[in-house]
Write a protein that holds these residues in place. Structure first.
Motif, PDB file in Angstrom:
ATOM      1  N   THR A   1     -31.068 -13.901  12.110  1.00 38.76           N
ATOM      2  CA  THR A   1     -29.668 -13.958  12.558  1.00 38.76           C
ATOM      3  C   THR A   1     -29.441 -13.073  13.797  1.00 38.76           C
ATOM      4  O   THR A   1     -28.908 -13.555  14.809  1.00 38.76           O
ATOM      5  CB  THR A   1     -28.720 -13.588  11.403  1.00 38.76           C
ATOM      6  OG1 THR A   1     -28.964 -14.503  10.335  1.00 38.76           O
ATOM      7  CG2 THR A   1     -27.267 -13.680  11.818  1.00 38.76           C
TER       8      THR A   1
ATOM      9  N   ARG B   1     -23.269  -3.146   8.596  1.00 37.30           N
ATOM     10  CA  ARG B   1     -24.519  -2.381   8.751  1.00 37.30           C
ATOM     11  C   ARG B   1     -25.586  -2.834   7.754  1.00 37.30           C
ATOM     12  O   ARG B   1     -26.368  -2.026   7.249  1.00 37.30           O
ATOM     13  CB  ARG B   1     -24.246  -0.883   8.593  1.00 37.30           C
ATOM     14  CG  ARG B   1     -23.595  -0.519   7.275  1.00 37.30           C
ATOM     15  CD  ARG B   1     -23.471   0.973   7.094  1.00 37.30           C
ATOM     16  NE  ARG B   1     -22.544   1.287   6.027  1.00 37.30           N
ATOM     17  CZ  ARG B   1     -22.225   2.510   5.649  1.00 37.30           C
ATOM     18  NH1 ARG B   1     -22.764   3.544   6.259  1.00 37.30           N
ATOM     19  NH2 ARG B   1     -21.371   2.721   4.667  1.00 37.30           N
ATOM     20  N   SER B   2     -25.581  -4.136   7.428  1.00 36.81           N
ATOM     21  CA  SER B   2     -26.597  -4.603   6.472  1.00 36.81           C
ATOM     22  C   SER B   2     -27.966  -4.622   7.141  1.00 36.81           C
ATOM     23  O   SER B   2     -28.081  -4.700   8.368  1.00 36.81           O
ATOM     24  CB  SER B   2     -26.256  -6.009   5.963  1.00 36.81           C
ATOM     25  OG  SER B   2     -26.471  -6.954   6.980  1.00 36.81           O
TER      26      SER B   2
ATOM     27  N   HIS C   1     -18.391   0.139   9.802  1.00 38.69           N
ATOM     28  CA  HIS C   1     -18.626  -0.290   8.419  1.00 38.69           C
ATOM     29  C   HIS C   1     -17.380  -0.028   7.595  1.00 38.69           C
ATOM     30  O   HIS C   1     -16.322   0.303   8.162  1.00 38.69           O
ATOM     31  CB  HIS C   1     -19.869   0.433   7.858  1.00 38.69           C
ATOM     32  CG  HIS C   1     -19.875   1.881   8.167  1.00 38.69           C
ATOM     33  ND1 HIS C   1     -19.116   2.779   7.466  1.00 38.69           N
ATOM     34  CD2 HIS C   1     -20.502   2.573   9.143  1.00 38.69           C
ATOM     35  CE1 HIS C   1     -19.293   3.979   7.982  1.00 38.69           C
ATOM     36  NE2 HIS C   1     -20.124   3.888   9.015  1.00 38.69           N
ATOM     37  N   SER C   2     -17.519  -0.122   6.270  1.00 42.27           N
ATOM     38  CA  SER C   2     -16.320  -0.058   5.430  1.00 42.27           C
ATOM     39  C   SER C   2     -15.650   1.323   5.437  1.00 42.27           C
ATOM     40  O   SER C   2     -14.493   1.441   5.056  1.00 42.27           O
ATOM     41  CB  SER C   2     -16.664  -0.462   3.994  1.00 42.27           C
ATOM     42  OG  SER C   2     -17.526   0.492   3.419  1.00 42.27           O
TER      43      SER C   2
ATOM     44  N   VAL D   1     -19.428  -9.067   8.524  1.00 44.35           N
ATOM     45  CA  VAL D   1     -18.777  -8.366   7.407  1.00 44.35           C
ATOM     46  C   VAL D   1     -18.763  -9.214   6.135  1.00 44.35           C
ATOM     47  O   VAL D   1     -19.075  -8.734   5.043  1.00 44.35           O
ATOM     48  CB  VAL D   1     -17.318  -7.988   7.809  1.00 44.35           C
ATOM     49  CG1 VAL D   1     -16.623  -7.253   6.669  1.00 44.35           C
ATOM     50  CG2 VAL D   1     -17.287  -7.155   9.074  1.00 44.35           C
ATOM     51  N   GLY D   2     -18.359 -10.482   6.284  1.00 42.15           N
ATOM     52  CA  GLY D   2     -18.193 -11.323   5.091  1.00 42.15           C
ATOM     53  C   GLY D   2     -16.784 -11.255   4.549  1.00 42.15           C
ATOM     54  O   GLY D   2     -16.550 -11.424   3.356  1.00 42.15           O
ATOM     55  N   LYS D   3     -15.808 -10.996   5.445  1.00 39.19           N
ATOM     56  CA  LYS D   3     -14.392 -10.990   5.038  1.00 39.19           C
ATOM     57  C   LYS D   3     -13.638 -11.924   5.986  1.00 39.19           C
ATOM     58  O   LYS D   3     -13.587 -11.677   7.199  1.00 39.19           O
ATOM     59  CB  LYS D   3     -13.809  -9.571   5.136  1.00 39.19           C
ATOM     60  CG  LYS D   3     -14.420  -8.591   4.163  1.00 39.19           C
ATOM     61  CD  LYS D   3     -13.341  -7.737   3.516  1.00 39.19           C
ATOM     62  CE  LYS D   3     -13.711  -7.205   2.165  1.00 39.19           C
ATOM     63  NZ  LYS D   3     -14.829  -6.328   2.065  1.00 39.19           N
TER      64      LYS D   3
ATOM     65  N   VAL E   1     -20.511 -13.621  13.109  1.00 39.87           N
ATOM     66  CA  VAL E   1     -21.663 -13.937  12.252  1.00 39.87           C
ATOM     67  C   VAL E   1     -21.187 -14.400  10.865  1.00 39.87           C
ATOM     68  O   VAL E   1     -21.887 -15.112  10.165  1.00 39.87           O
ATOM     69  CB  VAL E   1     -22.591 -12.699  12.126  1.00 39.87           C
ATOM     70  CG1 VAL E   1     -23.733 -12.962  11.150  1.00 39.87           C
ATOM     71  CG2 VAL E   1     -23.150 -12.312  13.490  1.00 39.87           C
TER      72      VAL E   1
ATOM     73  N   ILE F   1     -19.788 -15.999   7.510  1.00 37.15           N
ATOM     74  CA  ILE F   1     -19.606 -17.342   6.943  1.00 37.15           C
ATOM     75  C   ILE F   1     -18.896 -17.147   5.615  1.00 37.15           C
ATOM     76  O   ILE F   1     -19.467 -16.575   4.676  1.00 37.15           O
ATOM     77  CB  ILE F   1     -20.956 -18.059   6.707  1.00 37.15           C
ATOM     78  CG1 ILE F   1     -21.722 -18.197   8.019  1.00 37.15           C
ATOM     79  CG2 ILE F   1     -20.720 -19.431   6.082  1.00 37.15           C
ATOM     80  CD1 ILE F   1     -23.079 -18.874   7.860  1.00 37.15           C
TER      81      ILE F   1
ATOM     82  N   THR G   1     -29.496 -19.187  13.608  1.00 34.42           N
ATOM     83  CA  THR G   1     -30.319 -18.513  12.593  1.00 34.42           C
ATOM     84  C   THR G   1     -31.459 -19.441  12.146  1.00 34.42           C
ATOM     85  O   THR G   1     -32.615 -19.020  12.051  1.00 34.42           O
ATOM     86  CB  THR G   1     -29.443 -18.114  11.384  1.00 34.42           C
ATOM     87  OG1 THR G   1     -28.456 -17.193  11.838  1.00 34.42           O
ATOM     88  CG2 THR G   1     -30.254 -17.482  10.275  1.00 34.42           C
TER      89      THR G   1
END
Ligand SMILES: NC(=O)c1ccc[n+]([C@@H]2O[C@H](COP(=O)([O-])OP(=O)(O)OC[C@H]3O[C@@H](n4cnc5c(N)ncnc54)[C@H](OP(=O)(O)O)[C@@H]3O)[C@@H](O)[C@H]2O)c1
Length: 291
Positions: free
Chosen positions: A145, A170-171, A193-194, A213-215, A233, A235, A274
């Motif tokens: 990715t 920050r994964s 980050h969070s 983030v994923g939010k 990024v 989804i 990706t």
């Protein structure tokens, strides 16, 4: 604020171009190597989103001449069983890439499983040896990715030298390796980050803003510097009132598009890039086979 039309960073079209180039490369290498490239995608359990991703990857392989040796395991498969399958694939001379589709069921230890993949067959670029090479700026298989993000920026001649880049997330899969790749291109990089305080102010400082983030739509127009490059990024699957699924990113696309200079869509941005980078990593391992 007057409406602007940002440049759309079209990952779908670039991914198609990369696939064609890889197809030609395979056709060129195959007579020398004497077999087609092989990618083994391991899926455990029945996560519906993972099943879609695995199908897409397998279809993409077939289109360009990579033999897809997918393996599907039941959700209760043991760690030992998976480790022994990976050990066999490490030895299999017809397999150039191995990928474990994440996330795995909770009883499995993802990190130690990823460690068992041979670094030269690490199609996802997540093995510590490959991540270590990235930290050192050495060539190696790179996480798909973040590599896809960098390739898309390069395609549009977006130079990063001296620019301020902010990566939200920050994964180990996206945020951290991407920050290193941006740094390698001489951007001045901040990772949020969070626990970041005043995320909006941090983001507004960015010439290049990446959301991983994923939010859904966490990045809004007030968080974006006018003219900035915005890479989404994320989804996220949402359901509307009729229970129809819709994909949205981490960026509120319509509103941010009025402020940004460049922006990626979801879908059609980083997702297809990706997959293209996964194919590219597999072909890279394959071409090393002939050396
Ligand atoms: N396009 C693709 O091909 C592709 C590939 C991979 C992932 N993705 C998508 O990208 C997104 C991120 O994936 P991931 O694997 O990196 O997710 P992840 O492992 O869950 O990491 C999410 C990151 O976001 C941070 N975060 C969470 N809430 C936040 C907030 N309110 N403000 C700022 N930061 C926040 C977390 O911070 P902490 O570390 O402090 O918890 C974490 O670092 C997901 O939507 C995923 O589906 C897309």
């Amino acid at each position: 604020m007057s409406a602007r039309t940002p440049c759309l960073l079209d990952g779908k079209t670039l991914a198609q171009k990369i696939r064609l180039q890889l197809k030609e490369r395979i056709a060129h290498l195959q007579p020398k190597i004497g077999r087609p490239p092989g990618l083994s995608v391991l899926m455990v359990g029945d996560n519906p989103a993972s099943a879609v991703y695995v199908r897409n990857k397998e279809r993409a392989c077939q289109q360009i001449g990579i033999v897809s040796k997918g393996k599907h395991f039941s959700a209760d498969t043991s760690q030992q069983e998976l480790e022994s399958v990976i050990a066999e694939l490490n030895k299999d001379e017809e397999v150039d890439g191995i990928l474990v589709q994440l996330p795995l069921p909770n009883h499995l230890d993802t990190v130690s499983l990823l460690h068992t993949i041979h670094p030269d067959k690490d199609a996802d670029g997540l093995h510590p040896v490959n991540l270590g090479k990235l930290v050192r700026g050495e060539s190696g298989l790179r996480s798909c990715t973040p590599a896809g993000v960098m390739k898309l920026l390069a395609e549009y001649d977006l130079t990063l030298n001296g620019k301020k880049a902010v990566v939200v997330g920050r994964s180990i899969l996206v945020g951290k390796p991407l920050a290193l790749m941006l740094l390698e291109q001489n951007a001045t990089v901040t990772i949020a980050h969070s626990r970041t305080q005043d995320l909006a102010a941090v983001c507004r400082d960015a010439d290049i803003l990446v959301a991983a983030v994923g939010k859904p739509e966490i990045i809004t127009e007030d968080m974006v510097k006018p003219g900035a490059i915005v890479i989404d990024v994320g989804i996220n699957r949402l359901e509307n009132s009729q229970k129809q699924a819709k994909l949205v990113g981490d960026v509120a696309f319509d509103r941010v598009a009025e402020v940004a200079g460049y922006i990626t869509p979801v879908p059609g941005g980083i997702g297809p890039m990706t997959v293209a980078m996964l194919l590219s990593n597999t072909v890279q391992s394959y071409s090393n086979y002939s050396k």
